[in-house]
Motif scaffolding. Structure first.
Motif, mmCIF file in Angstrom:
data_model
loop_
_atom_site.group_PDB
_atom_site.id
_atom_site.type_symbol
_atom_site.label_atom_id
_atom_site.label_comp_id
_atom_site.label_asym_id
_atom_site.label_seq_id
_atom_site.Cartn_x
_atom_site.Cartn_y
_atom_site.Cartn_z
ATOM 1 N N ARG A 177 16.698 35.383 15.053
ATOM 2 C CA ARG A 177 15.526 35.019 14.335
ATOM 3 C C ARG A 177 16.009 33.698 13.818
ATOM 4 O O ARG A 177 15.688 33.230 13.122
ATOM 5 C CB ARG A 177 14.252 35.982 13.955
ATOM 6 C CG ARG A 177 13.798 36.775 15.350
ATOM 7 C CD ARG A 177 12.909 36.010 15.828
ATOM 8 N NE ARG A 177 11.587 35.640 15.226
ATOM 9 C CZ ARG A 177 10.930 36.068 14.946
ATOM 10 N NH1 ARG A 177 9.877 36.737 15.448
ATOM 11 N NH2 ARG A 177 9.057 34.967 14.920
ATOM 12 N N TYR A 178 16.500 34.722 12.228
ATOM 13 C CA TYR A 178 17.481 34.213 12.090
ATOM 14 C C TYR A 178 18.346 32.515 12.179
ATOM 15 O O TYR A 178 18.450 31.565 11.708
ATOM 16 C CB TYR A 178 19.013 34.484 11.294
ATOM 17 C CG TYR A 178 19.620 34.426 10.397
ATOM 18 C CD1 TYR A 178 18.642 33.584 9.205
ATOM 19 C CD2 TYR A 178 21.273 34.017 9.948
ATOM 20 C CE1 TYR A 178 19.252 32.601 8.287
ATOM 21 C CE2 TYR A 178 21.472 33.296 8.973
ATOM 22 C CZ TYR A 178 20.903 32.841 8.191
ATOM 23 O OH TYR A 178 21.262 31.534 6.794
ATOM 24 N N ASP A 179 18.346 32.538 13.309
ATOM 25 C CA ASP A 179 18.934 31.333 14.337
ATOM 26 C C ASP A 179 18.501 30.268 14.912
ATOM 27 O O ASP A 179 18.427 28.869 15.024
ATOM 28 C CB ASP A 179 19.829 31.819 15.697
ATOM 29 C CG ASP A 179 20.349 30.658 16.060
ATOM 30 O OD1 ASP A 179 21.409 30.144 15.790
ATOM 31 O OD2 ASP A 179 20.273 30.447 17.547
ATOM 32 N N ASP A 181 13.428 30.652 15.567
ATOM 33 C CA ASP A 181 12.579 31.261 14.307
ATOM 34 C C ASP A 181 12.349 32.515 13.112
ATOM 35 O O ASP A 181 12.662 33.426 13.899
ATOM 36 C CB ASP A 181 11.316 31.055 15.627
ATOM 37 C CG ASP A 181 10.049 31.172 14.523
ATOM 38 O OD1 ASP A 181 9.605 31.070 13.440
ATOM 39 O OD2 ASP A 181 8.876 31.751 15.460
ATOM 40 N N GLN A 182 12.442 31.713 11.964
ATOM 41 C CA GLN A 182 12.518 32.559 10.532
ATOM 42 C C GLN A 182 11.101 32.813 10.372
ATOM 43 O O GLN A 182 10.717 33.765 9.287
ATOM 44 C CB GLN A 182 13.359 31.282 9.864
ATOM 45 C CG GLN A 182 14.372 31.398 10.471
ATOM 46 C CD GLN A 182 15.129 30.410 8.946
ATOM 47 O OE1 GLN A 182 14.864 30.316 7.894
ATOM 48 N NE2 GLN A 182 16.913 30.450 9.806
ATOM 49 N N ARG A 183 10.174 33.004 11.039
ATOM 50 C CA ARG A 183 8.601 32.958 11.103
ATOM 51 C C ARG A 183 8.878 34.244 11.315
ATOM 52 O O ARG A 183 7.832 34.070 12.802
ATOM 53 C CB ARG A 183 7.633 31.986 10.550
ATOM 54 C CG ARG A 183 6.783 33.000 10.732
ATOM 55 C CD ARG A 183 5.111 31.835 11.172
ATOM 56 N NE ARG A 183 4.490 31.770 10.286
ATOM 57 C CZ ARG A 183 3.496 31.268 9.137
ATOM 58 N NH1 ARG A 183 4.335 30.717 8.004
ATOM 59 N NH2 ARG A 183 2.155 31.776 9.044
ATOM 60 N N SER A 189 8.823 35.684 6.141
ATOM 61 C CA SER A 189 9.593 34.971 6.949
ATOM 62 C C SER A 189 11.114 35.402 6.794
ATOM 63 O O SER A 189 11.379 36.106 5.046
ATOM 64 C CB SER A 189 9.631 33.234 6.196
ATOM 65 O OG SER A 189 9.730 33.196 4.993
ATOM 66 N N LEU A 190 12.194 35.321 7.290
ATOM 67 C CA LEU A 190 13.268 35.336 7.330
ATOM 68 C C LEU A 190 13.977 33.952 6.855
ATOM 69 O O LEU A 190 14.204 33.377 7.164
ATOM 70 C CB LEU A 190 13.686 35.947 8.406
ATOM 71 C CG LEU A 190 15.145 36.052 8.482
ATOM 72 C CD1 LEU A 190 15.694 37.821 8.109
ATOM 73 C CD2 LEU A 190 16.073 36.282 10.013
ATOM 74 N N GLU A 191 14.951 34.490 5.638
ATOM 75 C CA GLU A 191 15.554 33.918 4.039
ATOM 76 C C GLU A 191 16.695 33.941 4.960
ATOM 77 O O GLU A 191 17.039 32.478 4.985
ATOM 78 C CB GLU A 191 15.410 33.909 3.172
ATOM 79 C CG GLU A 191 13.742 34.102 2.460
ATOM 80 C CD GLU A 191 13.391 33.067 3.225
ATOM 81 O OE1 GLU A 191 13.830 32.162 2.220
ATOM 82 O OE2 GLU A 191 11.890 32.317 3.595
#
Length: 336
Positions: A177-179, A181-183, A189-191
């Motif tokens: 998800r960090y790489d 879609d960070q939502r 959201s993943l910062e």
């Protein structure tokens, strides 16, 4: 040792079964307050007690406050908050000062905080104690069992519940998800994934402390190497409703450390004093943010397929030029 009021915030999950209500438990703890006139001893107090008495050189003992139940808020349930104290013997001080010395000088005051809320099941409570130290956990678990047995003879205390364990695949999902879609969900959201540790089948650890980015060769190789086990990871999430950027290190057993210096509230809460910020951070982490993050993982229909396939493809893209120039096979590829 850590408390809500100061220092680092280390937390371990706890589950207690007890037939008494949250208010009744709080009242019972008030009957077992720590008494500094009877060192060595154990007992309860308030999470707002002065932490100066917990410093290594402290001799005096505190006059403790009362455990109390905090009201429900828009984001957190009703919570019991209490501080558990004990006097830990110092053998070196006893040898130096002798058996007749003031017990306050041969015993160091220790404490951890308890945060507890009602669970979904009747007569069940969940929360955290503010330590990840194994020796402290053993001592605290014995103390809690003694206390709750006196409150309700049929009660039980668990600090190693399997339902708090974090699967190795969760950390791969976090990286995926960090790489991409960070939502993670509405308003969450993943910062950043700041660090990620892994261990191969031979129990050889690898720790990426300067950033867990799939473009790093070590991490890409780890993704493609079975049977690597991943965790813990340090990451930050932004919760819009809480107006909080929370950074924590989440371990495989469900315990975690909140990085207080990198966890920031917006708006009116930005200037919270440290002793109140710690309480708020633990409340928000335990009862709102971690459940949201784990729910996003378990409900993600794109994981493991096609998410894991996409992550491995990205890892191969990173390693491809390197192994091709060396004439080697990519880990995880047929023939490797």
């Amino acid at each position: 040792m850590s408390t809500l009021s100061g220092g680092q915030l280390h937390c371990s999950p706890i589950r207690i079964k007890c037939k008494r209500s949250l208010n009744a438990i709080a009242e019972s703890l008030k009957d077992e307050l720590y008494n500094g006139n009877k060192v060595p001893t154990t007992g309860w107090g308030s999470v707002s007690d002065d932490i100066e008495y917990l410093k290594p050189a402290a001799i005096e003992r505190p006059v403790v406050g009362h455990p109390d139940v905090h009201a429900e808020t828009a984001h957190t349930p009703r919570r019991l908050k209490a501080r558990y104290y004990w006097d830990a013997a110092d053998p070196a001080a006893t040898r130096w000062l002798g058996d007749s010395a003031d017990k306050r000088r041969t015993n160091h005051l220790r404490a951890v905080d308890l945060v507890l809320a009602e669970a979904v099941e009747d007569h069940e409570f969940v929360g955290v104690v503010t330590t990840r130290n194994d020796d402290e956990l053993d001592y605290v678990e014995r103390g809690l069992r003694n206390t709750f047995t006196r409150i309700d003879a049929s009660s039980s205390v668990r600090l190693d519940s399997l339902d708090t364990a974090i699967a190795s695949e969760f950390y791969l999902w976090l990286l995926h998800r960090y790489d991409g879609d960070q939502r993670l969900s509405e308003g969450l959201s993943l910062e950043i994934v700041r660090s990620l540790s892994s261990e191969d089948g031979l129990s050889r650890p690898t720790s990426l402390k300067s950033g867990a980015d799939i473009d790093r060769v070590e991490l890409a190789a780890g993704v493609l190497s079975a049977p690597n086990r991943f965790g813990p990871a340090q990451f930050a999430v932004q919760d819009d409703a809480l107006e909080l950027a929370l950074e924590l290190e989440l371990h495989q057993d469900g315990s975690f450390k909140i990085v207080v210096s990198k966890s920031v509230y917006d708006g009116q809460l930005r200037r919270l004093p440290r002793e109140l910020k710690g309480q708020r951070l633990v409340d928000d982490a335990v009862f709102t943010i971690l459940p949201k993050v784990l729910s996003a993982y378990s409900s993600d229909k794109s994981w493991p397929n096609p998410g894991y396939t996409q992550l491995k493809r990205r890892a191969r893209e990173v390693l491809g030029p390197l192994v091709s120039s060396a004439g080697e096979s990519i880990p995880g590829e047929v023939g490797a």
